[in-house]
Design a protein around this motif. Structure first.
Motif, PDB file in Angstrom:
ATOM      1  N   ALA A 121     -12.810  -0.875  -2.519  1.00 16.65           N
ATOM      2  CA  ALA A 121     -11.401  -1.487  -3.139  1.00 16.65           C
ATOM      3  C   ALA A 121     -10.664  -2.332  -2.991  1.00 16.65           C
ATOM      4  O   ALA A 121     -10.707  -1.805  -1.668  1.00 16.65           O
ATOM      5  N   TRP A 122     -10.514  -3.809  -3.054  1.00 12.94           N
ATOM      6  CA  TRP A 122      -9.558  -4.431  -1.594  1.00 12.94           C
ATOM      7  C   TRP A 122      -8.093  -3.885  -2.586  1.00 12.94           C
ATOM      8  O   TRP A 122      -7.760  -4.054  -3.333  1.00 12.94           O
ATOM      9  N   CYS A 123      -7.404  -4.350  -1.218  1.00 14.61           N
ATOM     10  CA  CYS A 123      -6.150  -4.116  -1.592  1.00 14.61           C
ATOM     11  C   CYS A 123      -5.019  -4.667  -0.825  1.00 14.61           C
ATOM     12  O   CYS A 123      -3.661  -4.271  -0.527  1.00 14.61           O
ATOM     13  N   CYS A 124      -5.035  -4.797   0.314  1.00 13.61           N
ATOM     14  CA  CYS A 124      -4.882  -5.788   1.748  1.00 13.61           C
ATOM     15  C   CYS A 124      -4.950  -6.989   1.395  1.00 13.61           C
ATOM     16  O   CYS A 124      -6.047  -7.711   0.725  1.00 13.61           O
ATOM     17  N   SER A 125      -4.434  -8.033   2.430  1.00  9.13           N
ATOM     18  CA  SER A 125      -5.096  -9.109   3.405  1.00  9.13           C
ATOM     19  C   SER A 125      -4.984  -8.896   4.561  1.00  9.13           C
ATOM     20  O   SER A 125      -4.167  -8.177   5.365  1.00  9.13           O
ATOM     21  N   GLY A 126      -5.294 -10.370   4.851  1.00 10.40           N
ATOM     22  CA  GLY A 126      -5.115 -10.006   6.577  1.00 10.40           C
ATOM     23  C   GLY A 126      -5.300 -10.982   6.984  1.00 10.40           C
ATOM     24  O   GLY A 126      -5.293 -12.544   5.991  1.00 10.40           O
ATOM     25  N   THR A 127      -5.212 -11.384   8.520  1.00 10.54           N
ATOM     26  CA  THR A 127      -5.613 -13.034   9.409  1.00 10.54           C
ATOM     27  C   THR A 127      -6.683 -12.943  10.731  1.00 10.54           C
ATOM     28  O   THR A 127      -6.542 -11.982  11.498  1.00 10.54           O
ATOM     29  N   LEU A 128      -6.970 -13.492  10.411  1.00  4.41           N
ATOM     30  CA  LEU A 128      -8.802 -13.758  11.559  1.00  4.41           C
ATOM     31  C   LEU A 128      -8.076 -13.936  12.612  1.00  4.41           C
ATOM     32  O   LEU A 128      -7.743 -15.637  12.512  1.00  4.41           O
ATOM     33  N   VAL A 129      -7.389 -13.147  13.623  1.00  4.50           N
ATOM     34  CA  VAL A 129      -6.709 -14.309  15.225  1.00  4.50           C
ATOM     35  C   VAL A 129      -7.694 -14.549  16.063  1.00  4.50           C
ATOM     36  O   VAL A 129      -7.073 -14.912  16.808  1.00  4.50           O
ATOM     37  N   SER A 130      -8.942 -13.942  16.199  1.00  3.01           N
ATOM     38  CA  SER A 130     -10.010 -13.970  17.609  1.00  3.01           C
ATOM     39  C   SER A 130     -11.519 -14.019  16.706  1.00  3.01           C
ATOM     40  O   SER A 130     -11.726 -13.356  15.403  1.00  3.01           O
ATOM     41  N   PRO A 131     -12.673 -13.811  16.311  1.00  2.42           N
ATOM     42  CA  PRO A 131     -13.632 -13.520  16.141  1.00  2.42           C
ATOM     43  C   PRO A 131     -14.108 -12.333  15.738  1.00  2.42           C
ATOM     44  O   PRO A 131     -14.972 -12.557  14.747  1.00  2.42           O
ATOM     45  N   ASN A 132     -13.970 -11.289  16.154  1.00  2.00           N
ATOM     46  CA  ASN A 132     -13.208 -10.485  15.631  1.00  2.00           C
ATOM     47  C   ASN A 132     -12.457  -9.212  15.248  1.00  2.00           C
ATOM     48  O   ASN A 132     -12.290  -8.187  15.527  1.00  2.00           O
ATOM     49  N   VAL A 133     -11.548 -10.002  15.338  1.00  6.60           N
ATOM     50  CA  VAL A 133     -10.154  -9.524  15.121  1.00  6.60           C
ATOM     51  C   VAL A 133      -9.598  -9.367  14.104  1.00  6.60           C
ATOM     52  O   VAL A 133      -8.907 -11.341  13.963  1.00  6.60           O
ATOM     53  N   VAL A 134      -8.691  -9.002  12.938  1.00  6.33           N
ATOM     54  CA  VAL A 134      -8.167  -9.313  12.449  1.00  6.33           C
ATOM     55  C   VAL A 134      -7.365  -8.418  11.992  1.00  6.33           C
ATOM     56  O   VAL A 134      -6.524  -6.861  12.118  1.00  6.33           O
ATOM     57  N   VAL A 135      -5.975  -9.101  11.715  1.00  2.68           N
ATOM     58  CA  VAL A 135      -4.423  -8.697  12.156  1.00  2.68           C
ATOM     59  C   VAL A 135      -3.850  -8.055  10.306  1.00  2.68           C
ATOM     60  O   VAL A 135      -4.065  -8.739   9.441  1.00  2.68           O
ATOM     61  N   THR A 136      -3.075  -7.338  10.332  1.00  3.68           N
ATOM     62  CA  THR A 136      -3.239  -7.143   8.962  1.00  3.68           C
ATOM     63  C   THR A 136      -1.557  -6.041   9.055  1.00  3.68           C
ATOM     64  O   THR A 136      -1.169  -5.855   9.976  1.00  3.68           O
ATOM     65  N   ALA A 137      -1.187  -5.745   7.878  1.00  2.27           N
ATOM     66  CA  ALA A 137      -0.861  -4.421   8.167  1.00  2.27           C
ATOM     67  C   ALA A 137      -0.593  -3.317   8.374  1.00  2.27           C
ATOM     68  O   ALA A 137      -1.427  -1.789   7.961  1.00  2.27           O
ATOM     69  N   GLY A 138       0.270  -2.598   8.862  1.00  2.00           N
ATOM     70  CA  GLY A 138       0.195  -0.785   9.541  1.00  2.00           C
ATOM     71  C   GLY A 138       0.481  -0.282   8.508  1.00  2.00           C
ATOM     72  O   GLY A 138      -0.309   0.446   8.316  1.00  2.00           O
ATOM     73  N   HIS A 139       0.734  -0.320   7.085  1.00  2.00           N
ATOM     74  CA  HIS A 139       1.030   0.412   5.862  1.00  2.00           C
ATOM     75  C   HIS A 139      -0.529   0.665   4.710  1.00  2.00           C
ATOM     76  O   HIS A 139      -1.181   1.054   4.413  1.00  2.00           O
ATOM     77  N   CYS A 140      -1.289  -0.683   5.444  1.00  2.20           N
ATOM     78  CA  CYS A 140      -2.569  -1.022   4.807  1.00  2.20           C
ATOM     79  C   CYS A 140      -3.643   0.080   5.486  1.00  2.20           C
ATOM     80  O   CYS A 140      -3.903   0.872   4.581  1.00  2.20           O
ATOM     81  N   VAL A 141      -3.263   0.511   6.454  1.00  3.26           N
ATOM     82  CA  VAL A 141      -3.974   1.247   7.246  1.00  3.26           C
ATOM     83  C   VAL A 141      -4.118   2.025   7.434  1.00  3.26           C
ATOM     84  O   VAL A 141      -4.839   3.820   7.050  1.00  3.26           O
ATOM     85  N   ASP A 142      -2.621   2.521   7.242  1.00  9.70           N
ATOM     86  CA  ASP A 142      -2.014   3.760   6.741  1.00  9.70           C
ATOM     87  C   ASP A 142      -2.002   4.399   5.715  1.00  9.70           C
ATOM     88  O   ASP A 142      -2.766   5.984   5.180  1.00  9.70           O
ATOM     89  N   GLY A 143      -2.758   3.909   4.934  1.00  6.48           N
ATOM     90  CA  GLY A 143      -3.137   3.968   3.428  1.00  6.48           C
ATOM     91  C   GLY A 143      -4.134   3.863   2.801  1.00  6.48           C
ATOM     92  O   GLY A 143      -4.750   4.537   2.122  1.00  6.48           O
ATOM     93  N   GLY A 144      -4.839   4.122   3.974  1.00  4.72           N
ATOM     94  CA  GLY A 144      -6.673   3.427   3.615  1.00  4.72           C
ATOM     95  C   GLY A 144      -7.004   2.717   3.722  1.00  4.72           C
ATOM     96  O   GLY A 144      -8.554   2.912   2.970  1.00  4.72           O
ATOM     97  N   CYS A 145      -6.123   1.561   3.754  1.00  5.33           N
ATOM     98  CA  CYS A 145      -7.297   0.623   2.917  1.00  5.33           C
ATOM     99  C   CYS A 145      -7.114  -0.820   4.639  1.00  5.33           C
ATOM    100  O   CYS A 145      -6.699  -1.236   5.131  1.00  5.33           O
ATOM    101  N   GLY A 146      -8.510  -0.216   5.402  1.00  6.57           N
ATOM    102  CA  GLY A 146      -9.043  -0.956   6.363  1.00  6.57           C
ATOM    103  C   GLY A 146     -10.046  -0.871   6.218  1.00  6.57           C
ATOM    104  O   GLY A 146     -10.632  -0.928   7.759  1.00  6.57           O
ATOM    105  N   ALA A 147     -11.035  -0.648   5.938  1.00  6.67           N
ATOM    106  CA  ALA A 147     -12.886  -0.440   6.313  1.00  6.67           C
ATOM    107  C   ALA A 147     -13.381  -2.008   6.168  1.00  6.67           C
ATOM    108  O   ALA A 147     -14.799  -1.747   7.245  1.00  6.67           O
TER     109      ALA A 147
END
Length: 323
Positions: A121-147
């Motif tokens: 499922a899609w559940c959060c948003s984020g930003t690409l800040v380097s070729p392989n790095v995306v910044v998002t919220a800690g509560h997204c990853v903590d909640g299982g949204c980061g795959a």
């Protein structure tokens, strides 16, 4: 008396003019009245065909909406951003600038703004800040949204974009729920993306700004009941760092909706708050949560993690490539 020659022709100029007629010199009331009427106009202008016809008939049947009536006749809570002098000044600047995005519109710009999902499922948003790095919220990853990460305008049309899986999903060690601060996380992708990364704003660039441009794939109504999936943008004024808003001034900032119903919402979590400097957009914040005085899930102002406060940590995450 208003003559034909001094009636505002631009719809939002007309809204501003009407709000000032009703509110006079009361800036707080002006904000509420302007927002309420602007919601009606914005809803009509962003509809078309049968939807626009139905909306027009609905507005004619019921007249002024309950939201408009309440805004005209009541005040915001005493601790709301609508009593914040910094917000009021910046809001007036945004209203007066016709180049600003004040309706929450779909966009193909800002391809570095990405959708983030779990395995199914899609559940959060984020930003690409380097070729392989995306910044998002800690509560997204903590909640299982980061795959995985979606690069594209709409998650409903995956063939028009690209999905890259995350090798690592790591929330900052300072993020320890239920404490809300430190709400930032890094996704290290399995392979570099073909999109140009977004540079991170300095603290000074944010200090000099009156507004931020929010982007994300989140829900589109104030009760957060639906609408996730399409990348949208909106400009919102920056408020002060007064403690009553619920933000940590050292690592967060506060911004609010120039339209009462246009703000970051669920699903925008982790998404970018951009600041403009020298004609270029920089990543200033990651969407975290609503302000302490918010009465609704969305639409009453938000708190954003200052990405620059955590920039050194970003590049210590194993596998992260610097820009």
């Amino acid at each position: 008396m208003t003559t034909t020659t001094d009636r505002p022709q631009d719809p939002m100029a007309a809204v501003e003019h009407l709000a000032r007629m009703i509110a006079g010199d009361d800036e707080q009331r002006f904000v509420l009245v302007y927002h309420a009427f602007a919601n009606q106009v914005d809803g009509f202008l962003n509809s078309d065909g049968a939807d626009g016809y139905r909306l027009a008939r609905s507005l004619l049947r019921r007249g002024v909406s309950p939201l408009t009536r309440s805004a005209v006749g009541t005040e915001a809570p005493a601790d709301s951003i609508y009593h914040d002098p910094v917000y009021l000044a910046n809001m007036r600047a945004v209203v007066a600038d016709r180049a600003r995005i004040i309706g929450g519109v779909p966009t193909s710009d800002f391809p570095d703004c990405v959708a983030i999902g779990s395995a199914n499922a899609w559940c959060c948003s984020g930003t690409l800040v380097s070729p392989n790095v995306v910044v998002t919220a800690g509560h997204c990853v903590d909640g299982g949204c980061g795959a995985r990460v979606f690069f594209g305008k709409d998650v409903e049309f995956p063939e028009d974009g690209e999905v890259i899986r995350a090798r690592t999903a790591l929330a900052h060690p300072d993020y320890r729920p239920p404490r809300p601060t430190g709400d930032i996380a890094v996704l290290v992708l399995e392979r570099p993306a073909s999109i140009t990364p977004r540079p991170i704003a300095t603290r000074e660039q944010l200090v000099g700004a009156a507004f931020v441009r929010l982007a994300g794939y989140g829900n589109t109504d104030v009760h957060s009941s639906g609408g996730y999936g399409r990348r949208r943008v909106v400009d919102v004024p920056i408020a002060s760092d007064h403690p009553r808003h619920g933000a940590d001034a050292a690592t967060e900032f506060v911004a609010g909706a120039p339209f009462l119903d246009r703000d970051s919402c669920n699903g925008d979590s982790g998404g970018p708050a951009y600041v403009q400097s020298g004609g270029q957009w920089f990543l200033a914040g990651a969407t975290s949560r609503a302000t302490a005085s918010s009465l609704r899930p969305c639409g009453d102002g938000g708190i954003y993690t200052r990405v620059a406060s955590y920039e050194k940590w970003l590049w210590t995450v194993p596998g992260a490539l610097k820009p």
